[in-house]
Design an enzyme around this catalytic site. Structure first.
Site, PDB file in Angstrom:
ATOM      1  N   VAL A  16       2.115  -3.122  -0.883  1.00  0.00           N
ATOM      2  CA  VAL A  16       3.264  -3.014  -0.119  1.00  0.00           C
ATOM      3  C   VAL A  16       3.128  -4.316   1.046  1.00  0.00           C
ATOM      4  O   VAL A  16       4.352  -4.975   1.378  1.00  0.00           O
ATOM      5  CB  VAL A  16       3.419  -1.757   0.768  1.00  0.00           C
ATOM      6  CG1 VAL A  16       4.680  -1.727   1.679  1.00  0.00           C
ATOM      7  CG2 VAL A  16       3.585  -0.621  -0.349  1.00  0.00           C
ATOM      8  N   LYS A 107       2.121   8.132   5.500  1.00  0.00           N
ATOM      9  CA  LYS A 107       2.425   9.400   5.609  1.00  0.00           C
ATOM     10  C   LYS A 107       1.519  10.515   6.078  1.00  0.00           C
ATOM     11  O   LYS A 107       1.560  11.279   6.784  1.00  0.00           O
ATOM     12  CB  LYS A 107       3.302   9.968   4.417  1.00  0.00           C
ATOM     13  CG  LYS A 107       2.304   9.597   3.059  1.00  0.00           C
ATOM     14  CD  LYS A 107       2.815   8.330   2.396  1.00  0.00           C
ATOM     15  CE  LYS A 107       1.723   7.954   1.544  1.00  0.00           C
ATOM     16  NZ  LYS A 107       2.214   6.893   0.480  1.00  0.00           N
ATOM     17  N   GLU A 131      10.250   4.385   8.219  1.00  0.00           N
ATOM     18  CA  GLU A 131      11.143   4.851   7.038  1.00  0.00           C
ATOM     19  C   GLU A 131      10.342   4.930   5.826  1.00  0.00           C
ATOM     20  O   GLU A 131      10.746   5.584   4.915  1.00  0.00           O
ATOM     21  CB  GLU A 131      12.261   3.975   7.103  1.00  0.00           C
ATOM     22  CG  GLU A 131      13.314   3.998   6.029  1.00  0.00           C
ATOM     23  CD  GLU A 131      14.132   5.244   6.205  1.00  0.00           C
ATOM     24  OE1 GLU A 131      14.896   5.254   7.168  1.00  0.00           O
ATOM     25  OE2 GLU A 131      14.030   6.325   5.214  1.00  0.00           O
ATOM     26  N   GLY A 136       9.759   6.038  -0.258  1.00  0.00           N
ATOM     27  CA  GLY A 136       9.709   4.423  -0.335  1.00  0.00           C
ATOM     28  C   GLY A 136      11.028   3.731   0.107  1.00  0.00           C
ATOM     29  O   GLY A 136      11.246   3.567   1.210  1.00  0.00           O
ATOM     30  N   GLY A 189       1.625   0.062  -9.547  1.00  0.00           N
ATOM     31  CA  GLY A 189       1.754  -0.223  -8.338  1.00  0.00           C
ATOM     32  C   GLY A 189       2.230   1.088  -7.548  1.00  0.00           C
ATOM     33  O   GLY A 189       2.460   0.854  -6.378  1.00  0.00           O
ATOM     34  N   GLU A 192      -1.488   6.036  -5.207  1.00  0.00           N
ATOM     35  CA  GLU A 192      -2.322   5.939  -3.860  1.00  0.00           C
ATOM     36  C   GLU A 192      -3.510   5.335  -4.420  1.00  0.00           C
ATOM     37  O   GLU A 192      -3.832   5.346  -5.703  1.00  0.00           O
ATOM     38  CB  GLU A 192      -2.449   7.379  -3.223  1.00  0.00           C
ATOM     39  CG  GLU A 192      -1.165   7.841  -2.556  1.00  0.00           C
ATOM     40  CD  GLU A 192      -0.577   7.043  -1.827  1.00  0.00           C
ATOM     41  OE1 GLU A 192      -1.161   6.768  -0.828  1.00  0.00           O
ATOM     42  OE2 GLU A 192       0.653   6.556  -1.906  1.00  0.00           O
ATOM     43  N   LYS A 207       4.746  14.029   2.964  1.00  0.00           N
ATOM     44  CA  LYS A 207       5.950  13.466   2.995  1.00  0.00           C
ATOM     45  C   LYS A 207       6.959  14.864   3.614  1.00  0.00           C
ATOM     46  O   LYS A 207       7.761  14.742   4.487  1.00  0.00           O
ATOM     47  CB  LYS A 207       6.534  12.951   2.097  1.00  0.00           C
ATOM     48  CG  LYS A 207       5.801  11.705   1.688  1.00  0.00           C
ATOM     49  CD  LYS A 207       5.930  11.080   0.228  1.00  0.00           C
ATOM     50  CE  LYS A 207       5.332   9.660  -0.022  1.00  0.00           C
ATOM     51  NZ  LYS A 207       5.340   9.507  -1.560  1.00  0.00           N
TER      52      LYS A 207
HETATM   53  N1  HSE Z   1       2.005   7.044  -4.300  1.00  0.00           N
HETATM   54  C1  HSE Z   1       3.146   7.335  -3.719  1.00  0.00           C
HETATM   55  C2  HSE Z   1       3.990   7.589  -4.912  1.00  0.00           C
HETATM   56  C3  HSE Z   1       3.753   5.995  -3.100  1.00  0.00           C
HETATM   57  O1  HSE Z   1       3.680   7.823  -5.978  1.00  0.00           O
HETATM   58  O2  HSE Z   1       5.306   8.114  -4.620  1.00  0.00           O
HETATM   59  C4  HSE Z   1       4.757   6.226  -2.207  1.00  0.00           C
HETATM   60  O3  HSE Z   1       4.224   6.760  -1.068  1.00  0.00           O
END
Ligand code: HSE
Length: 460
Positions: A16, A107, A131, A136, A189, A192, A207
């Site tokens: 990111v 988060k 945000e 995302g 990508g 986590e 989240k």
């Molecule tokens: N690992 C998270 C997902 C990335 O797969 O949604 C964004 O937080």
């Protein structure tokens, strides 16, 4: 463009962070126009300076010195993209104490220590923007905090983990194995650093805790969000669900007492136990959970595919609104981080932050409903010995807990009379989670039950 330049330190330049640096450098003019002033990337702090980076990042601004970035009097905003709770928390708290605004996509940190972080920000009269921490590239924090500000949210149903949704889509549509789909999500990508957080529901729960704070003012602790991941789903469940007309999605859900909504023409009321407490003069409650849920193929959320996220919000004034888009990955997440930087440049974020009083003691009175009181229909898959009386034992236990059966599927065994074990799928009518779990314990203890029962909530 008329304001002074705002200088930015980026702490963490992985997937990111690399995207954020690229947007700031490749689209500097556009960003400056939107912010009304230039946003200059002054420092990039990394673990490994030898690692190849985006060629637009000047070599001389890359260092390993976090302290120097935070203490630099010319830096106005620190972007924390380290992730996790250790170093990241220190970066955020030290930056606020040093008088910097903070933008973060973290988060886990906000879910775990939101009260501490926001208190520190208020004390330092600085702003925290986040945000990118939820869904995302989907602007759901702004939608809930600003665009829907006239509403009391009554329920949220959301796909908040791109990795899990990617895996479930690949398994359902391409027959891909769980492990191959996970490896692919990692390669792209989405996942986590520790993908267990994605597939066991933890990431979505973090989240959901943030959305619940904004929508209901509750500071839900991790253990207050009942959580079940996709790691319990077998390919067989995806097939059975499909046969019954359903798609399995990992949903993060929040239901206030008395919330009703209409899906496929039917009036529904999940999380219904809460309404009784509130009607009797108790505080309003909200039930929170993350779990695989069977959704009808025609439901909006059933059609959200791949690494996409979607958040369905029910507001008491607006009704139902849906926010959908890429929930993971480099550029979608960078899009949200840079939007926060622009908002700070304009000066909007500072005002919204001060007014919202998030994670303060001025909550809105909601308390978290104990998970066992939440009412739902359930999908139950058993592996049972195929002999007389087995079904009678199971239906007796369900009847004892006042759970009524809505449908039942057992396919004929390939060899008649072989005795099993065979899969038996039961879909129930509405039942309280606590009673359903009690019934499960008894069913699992039957000598004819060959493997622990698998169960998921039904979305209708
Ligand atoms: N690992 C998270 C997902 C990335 O797969 O949604 C964004 O937080």
């Amino acid at each position: 463009m008329n304001g002074d330049t705002i200088n930015i330190a980026l702490v963490g330049c992985g997937t990111v962070g690399g995207g954020v640096a690229h947007v700031l450098l490749a689209h500097a003019d556009r960003v400056a126009r939107r912010a009304g002033r230039p946003l200059a990337l002054r420092r990039v702090v990394v673990n490994d300076p030898a690692k190849p980076r985006d060629p637009l990042i000047p070599r001389e601004i890359i260092s390993t010195d976090i302290e120097a970035a935070i203490r630099d009097p010319n830096v106005h905003i620190v972007v924390e993209l380290v992730g996790g709770l250790g170093v990241a928390k220190k970066v955020v708290l030290d930056s606020l104490a040093a008088g910097k605004h903070v933008v973060t996509a973290n988060k886990a940190l906000l879910a775990d220590a939101g009260a501490e972080v926001f208190e520190a920000a208020r004390k330092a009269e600085r702003t925290v923007c986040f945000e990118a921490a939820v869904a995302g590239g989907v602007p759901v924090i702004r939608a809930l905090g600003e665009s829907l500000a006239a509403n009391q949210v009554t329920a949220i149903q959301a796909i908040l983990n791109g990795t899990s949704n990617f895996i479930l889509t690949a398994m359902a549509e391409h027959g891909m194995s769980y492990s191959r789909a996970l490896a692919e999500a990692q390669r792209l990508g989405y996942a986590e650093a520790d993908p267990t957080l994605d597939v066991d529901g933890s990431d979505a729960a973090h989240k959901l805790a943030i959305l619940a704070q904004i929508s209901f003012g509750v500071a839900a602790k991790p253990h207050e969000i009942a959580r079940q991941g996709i790691d319990t789903i077998d390919a067989m469940d995806i097939r059975f669900a499909n046969e019954l007309g359903y798609t399995i999605k990992l949903l993060a859900e929040a239901w206030t007492g008395g919330h009703t909504h209409s899906t496929n023409g039917a009036k529904l009321s999940r999380g219904g136990a809460a309404s009784a407490a509130h009607a009797n003069g108790g505080p309003p409650t909200v039930a929170l959970h993350v779990a695989p849920v069977l959704l009808r193929h025609t439901d909006l959320l059933a059609q959200v595919r791949g690494a996409y996220n979607a958040v369905l919000v029910y507001g008491d004034i607006v009704g139902e609104t849906l926010y959908q888009g890429p929930g993971a990955g480099q550029m979608p997440t960078a899009s949200s981080v840079v939007a926060d930087l622009i908002d700070l440049g304009v000066g909007r974020a500072q005002r919204t932050f001060a007014a919202a009083k998030l994670w303060s003691r001025e909550g809105r009175g909601f308390t978290v409903e104990p998970p066992e009181r939440v009412r739902s229909r359930f999908y139950l898959r058993l592996q049972v010995v195929d002999k007389p009386g087995v079904l009678a034992d199971i239906t007796r236990i369900l009847a004892d807990e006042e759970i009524s059966i809505s449908s039942l599927v057992q396919h004929e065994a390939e060899e008649d009379g072989a005795g099993g074990p065979v899969p038996l799928v039961i879909v129930t009518h509405y039942a309280a989670t606590g009673k359903f779990r009690k019934a499960l314990e008894r069913i699992n203890a039957l000598s004819t039950t060959a493997a622990p029962a698998v169960f998921f909530s039904m979305g209708d």
